[in-house]
Design a protein around this motif. Structure first.
Motif, PDB file in Angstrom:
ATOM      1  N   GLY A  30       0.789  -1.223   0.000  1.00  0.00           N
ATOM      2  CA  GLY A  30       0.000   0.000   0.000  1.00  0.00           C
ATOM      3  C   GLY A  30       0.819   1.270   0.000  1.00  0.00           C
ATOM      4  N   ILE A  31       2.125   1.190  -0.201  1.00  0.00           N
ATOM      5  CA  ILE A  31       2.946   2.388  -0.244  1.00  0.00           C
ATOM      6  C   ILE A  31       2.536   3.252  -1.435  1.00  0.00           C
ATOM      7  N   GLY A  32       2.508   4.552  -1.269  1.00  0.00           N
ATOM      8  CA  GLY A  32       2.005   5.460  -2.289  1.00  0.00           C
ATOM      9  C   GLY A  32       2.816   5.424  -3.579  1.00  0.00           C
ATOM     10  N   ARG A  33       2.151   5.776  -4.674  1.00  0.00           N
ATOM     11  CA  ARG A  33       2.807   5.712  -5.988  1.00  0.00           C
ATOM     12  C   ARG A  33       3.966   6.684  -6.080  1.00  0.00           C
ATOM     13  N   HIS A  34       3.878   7.812  -5.380  1.00  0.00           N
ATOM     14  CA  HIS A  34       4.925   8.811  -5.492  1.00  0.00           C
ATOM     15  C   HIS A  34       6.240   8.343  -4.879  1.00  0.00           C
ATOM     16  N   ILE A  35       6.141   7.572  -3.804  1.00  0.00           N
ATOM     17  CA  ILE A  35       7.371   7.191  -3.099  1.00  0.00           C
ATOM     18  C   ILE A  35       7.815   5.771  -3.425  1.00  0.00           C
ATOM     19  N   TYR A  36       6.979   4.991  -4.082  1.00  0.00           N
ATOM     20  CA  TYR A  36       7.309   3.592  -4.344  1.00  0.00           C
ATOM     21  C   TYR A  36       8.598   3.458  -5.152  1.00  0.00           C
ATOM     22  N   ARG A  37       8.707   4.216  -6.243  1.00  0.00           N
ATOM     23  CA  ARG A  37       9.893   4.105  -7.096  1.00  0.00           C
ATOM     24  C   ARG A  37      11.122   4.716  -6.428  1.00  0.00           C
ATOM     25  N   ILE A  38      10.910   5.739  -5.614  1.00  0.00           N
ATOM     26  CA  ILE A  38      12.024   6.343  -4.890  1.00  0.00           C
ATOM     27  C   ILE A  38      12.566   5.367  -3.851  1.00  0.00           C
ATOM     28  N   ASP A  39      11.667   4.672  -3.178  1.00  0.00           N
ATOM     29  CA  ASP A  39      12.078   3.639  -2.221  1.00  0.00           C
ATOM     30  C   ASP A  39      12.887   2.548  -2.931  1.00  0.00           C
ATOM     31  N   SER A  40      12.435   2.140  -4.101  1.00  0.00           N
ATOM     32  CA  SER A  40      13.150   1.095  -4.855  1.00  0.00           C
ATOM     33  C   SER A  40      14.542   1.578  -5.260  1.00  0.00           C
ATOM     34  N   LEU A  41      14.634   2.827  -5.742  1.00  0.00           N
ATOM     35  CA  LEU A  41      15.921   3.374  -6.170  1.00  0.00           C
ATOM     36  C   LEU A  41      16.910   3.434  -5.006  1.00  0.00           C
ATOM     37  N   CYS A  42      16.476   4.008  -3.885  1.00  0.00           N
ATOM     38  CA  CYS A  42      17.383   4.179  -2.749  1.00  0.00           C
ATOM     39  C   CYS A  42      17.743   2.838  -2.122  1.00  0.00           C
ATOM     40  N   ASN A  43      16.805   1.900  -2.158  1.00  0.00           N
ATOM     41  CA  ASN A  43      17.087   0.570  -1.625  1.00  0.00           C
ATOM     42  C   ASN A  43      18.126  -0.144  -2.480  1.00  0.00           C
ATOM     43  N   ASN A  44      18.006  -0.013  -3.793  1.00  0.00           N
ATOM     44  CA  ASN A  44      18.939  -0.693  -4.684  1.00  0.00           C
ATOM     45  C   ASN A  44      20.309  -0.035  -4.716  1.00  0.00           C
ATOM     46  N   LEU A 104      14.887  13.520  -7.598  1.00  0.00           N
ATOM     47  CA  LEU A 104      14.186  14.706  -8.082  1.00  0.00           C
ATOM     48  C   LEU A 104      13.560  14.440  -9.444  1.00  0.00           C
ATOM     49  N   SER A 105      14.307  13.788 -10.321  1.00  0.00           N
ATOM     50  CA  SER A 105      13.801  13.473 -11.653  1.00  0.00           C
ATOM     51  C   SER A 105      12.602  12.533 -11.582  1.00  0.00           C
ATOM     52  N   ILE A 106      12.692  11.482 -10.752  1.00  0.00           N
ATOM     53  CA  ILE A 106      11.569  10.546 -10.596  1.00  0.00           C
ATOM     54  C   ILE A 106      10.336  11.283 -10.099  1.00  0.00           C
ATOM     55  N   ALA A 107      10.515  12.134  -9.092  1.00  0.00           N
ATOM     56  CA  ALA A 107       9.379  12.847  -8.510  1.00  0.00           C
ATOM     57  C   ALA A 107       8.691  13.736  -9.539  1.00  0.00           C
ATOM     58  N   ILE A 108       9.458  14.492 -10.314  1.00  0.00           N
ATOM     59  CA  ILE A 108       8.870  15.408 -11.290  1.00  0.00           C
ATOM     60  C   ILE A 108       8.193  14.636 -12.422  1.00  0.00           C
ATOM     61  N   HIS A 109       8.810  13.554 -12.874  1.00  0.00           N
ATOM     62  CA  HIS A 109       8.222  12.771 -13.959  1.00  0.00           C
ATOM     63  C   HIS A 109       6.886  12.148 -13.561  1.00  0.00           C
ATOM     64  N   GLN A 110       6.680  11.925 -12.255  1.00  0.00           N
ATOM     65  CA  GLN A 110       5.426  11.307 -11.803  1.00  0.00           C
ATOM     66  C   GLN A 110       4.286  12.307 -11.661  1.00  0.00           C
ATOM     67  N   ALA A 111       4.577  13.600 -11.798  1.00  0.00           N
ATOM     68  CA  ALA A 111       3.551  14.617 -11.612  1.00  0.00           C
ATOM     69  C   ALA A 111       2.460  14.495 -12.681  1.00  0.00           C
ATOM     70  N   ASN A 112       1.221  14.559 -12.249  1.00  0.00           N
ATOM     71  CA  ASN A 112       0.083  14.541 -13.163  1.00  0.00           C
ATOM     72  C   ASN A 112      -0.616  15.893 -13.261  1.00  0.00           C
ATOM     73  N   GLU A 113      -0.484  16.701 -12.196  1.00  0.00           N
ATOM     74  CA  GLU A 113      -1.225  17.961 -12.156  1.00  0.00           C
ATOM     75  C   GLU A 113      -0.331  19.177 -11.934  1.00  0.00           C
ATOM     76  N   SER A 114       0.579  19.089 -10.962  1.00  0.00           N
ATOM     77  CA  SER A 114       1.344  20.289 -10.634  1.00  0.00           C
ATOM     78  C   SER A 114       2.698  19.955 -10.042  1.00  0.00           C
ATOM     79  N   VAL A 115       3.648  20.852 -10.293  1.00  0.00           N
ATOM     80  CA  VAL A 115       4.971  20.832  -9.667  1.00  0.00           C
ATOM     81  C   VAL A 115       5.261  22.263  -9.224  1.00  0.00           C
TER      82      VAL A 115
END
Length: 484
Positions: free
Chosen positions: A95-109, A324-335
């Protein structure tokens, strides 16, 4: 004698030619962004002798032999400490949020460091609130305090923090204070330095500036983190140095600095303590890793995970830039971004433009006046292409806006010490928090909105009518932007 002078002249010219050729080959063969290499070649050729000296001083990521060897050896044991957090109850993957899921994977790896849930965050936005809150927590400290700051500038409430540390030391609290040597010269010349040492506080100069070693370590590599951890139970991090803005850089003509800090309780505190331990060991060789967090999550409450993202020599390259790049690319409405120093890399610039071009509302808030004129002119060199892509740019008139924050879709945010420039994203010791907490993010978003009420939106038509002098300075400093 004339022949001797002639020979010496020719030998000098030959030696200089060989030196320029050698440095040119080193610049070209060094694997890095082409824009950075071209900028350095321009410096070397335009500024004879001085350009070569500048390259040796600032051109390569050189931590110094002892520190570099120590940092390389540290990555294994610290990675083991980080990786054990995967088994901690605070690392919630379901249930981890979509915004942090990929960031968690990146930092974990890349770093073996996962996002941890079960935190409580408080956003603090005024110097008095921040410093008095810190003083109160220091006065409650029972066992130890860990602090690392880029700048400690005596005066005002900063002196009250120093007094609180002295009181804590007199109670027997162990205190480890790490301050950047170049950022805190006034502190090290002040009576507070000797008073703390006499009280038993362990005060260390990070990356000490030494004229005898200027060619052995890169001088503009700085310890730029801002972290305070009390008893491994409470932590602070954010953009604010240990200064009272009413007593800091009053003659610079930019107004008071505007900052935020985040007060944290929960398992992320232990991770920030481990980052401090990393910095302490890099500088002193002494290891003092904190205990791993122990937490029982309330399964009925939202997890609110936080990913701590550190950077600096010895840690994975470009990690914060990737986050930062992952976070911005995931934006659907605003940055929405606030930063005091905006000199983006080519990748970040294209990411912002593309995000705006796909219909996402992108807003950039930066100070109208900057304490670095070079950065101010270089930043403005990007205005036209950003505005043509649809990015809205606001210049803040309420002081030097020093807050470093990114809010995505009003649901997720990044907050920490990182500026939008090459030095923060590539060079310095930095830390940022990726926060998946909608209530906290909304509070930060509202604070950004308050900044925007004190700002003027740059109009593309009016901007296009600026004078030739301004355009010239923008282009000159734009050429040097990879080095700023």
């Amino acid at each position: 004698m004339e022949k001797v002078y002639h020979f010496v002249t020719l030998a000098g010219i030959g030696f200089y030619w060989l030196l320029v050729a050698g440095v040119t080959l080193r610049v070209v063969l060094k694997r890095r962004a082409v824009s950075v290499s071209l900028a350095w070649l321009m410096v070397i050729y335009i500024l004879p002798v001085l350009g070569i000296a500048c390259y040796f001083l600032f051109g390569e990521l050189n931590l110094g032999r002892k520190r570099a060897e120590r940092a390389k050896m540290m990555f294994g044991p610290y990675g083991d400490w980080f990786s054990q957090l995967d088994e901690n109850q605070a690392h919630v993957t379901d249930g981890i949020g979509r915004h942090i899921y990929r960031i968690d994977s990146l930092c974990n790896n890349r770093l073996r460091l996962p996002a941890l849930s079960g935190n409580q965050l408080t956003l603090q936005s005024t110097p008095e609130h921040i410093l008095r809150s810190m003083i109160n927590d220091i006065d409650q400290a029972k066992s130890h305090i860990r602090m690392v700051f880029y700048i400690w500038h005596p005066g005002g409430l900063a002196d009250d923090v120093a007094q609180a540390l002295l009181r804590a030391a007199n109670r027997g609290v162990e205190i480890k204070l790490l301050l950047d040597s170049a950022g805190s010269p006034r502190f090290f010349r002040s009576p507070w330095y000797s008073m703390m040492l006499n009280a038993g506080i362990d005060v260390v100069q990070a990356l000490q500036v030494n004229p005898y070693r200027i060619f052995l370590r890169r001088l503009d590599l700085r310890q730029h983190r801002k972290i305070a951890v009390i008893d491994d139970e409470i932590a602070y991090t954010g953009s604010m140095n240990l200064v009272d803005p009413a007593y800091f850089k009053q003659g610079s003509g930019v107004g008071q600095w505007v900052d935020i800090m985040v007060r944290i309780t929960g398992p992320t505190v232990n991770v920030l303590a481990a980052i401090h331990s990393w910095d302490w060991e890099v500088e002193t060789g002494q290891r003092d890793l904190p205990l791993k967090p122990s937490v029982q999550l309330d399964e009925t409450a939202p997890p609110h995970p936080i990913q701590v993202v550190p950077s600096g020599p010895g840690m994975p390259d470009y990690l914060i830039s990737q986050v930062l790049s992952i976070a911005i690319h995931q934006a659907n409405e605003s940055v929405r971004i606030t930063t005091p120093y905006f000199v983006p890399s080519a990748d970040l610039l294209e990411t912002l433009k593309m995000t705006a071009q796909r219909g996402v509302k992108v807003e950039l808030v930066i100070p109208h006046k900057n304490d670095s004129l070079m950065v101010q002119w270089a930043s403005r060199a990007f205005y036209t292409e950003l505005m043509l892509a649809g990015v809205a740019i606001y210049e803040f008139y309420g002081g030097l806006l020093h807050t470093k924050s990114v809010v995505i879709d009003e649901q997720f945010c990044l907050v920490g010490t990182v500026n939008m420039d090459m030095r923060s994203l590539w060079l310095n010791f930095e830390v940022t928090l990726a926060v998946d907490d909608e209530a906290f993010t909304q509070e930060l978003y509202q604070m950004q909105s308050d900044y925007m009420t004190q700002s003027h939106r740059v109009d593309l038509t009016q901007w296009s009518q600026r004078g030739l002098y301004s355009r010239f300075l923008e282009r000159v400093f734009y050429l040097f932007n990879p080095l700023l």
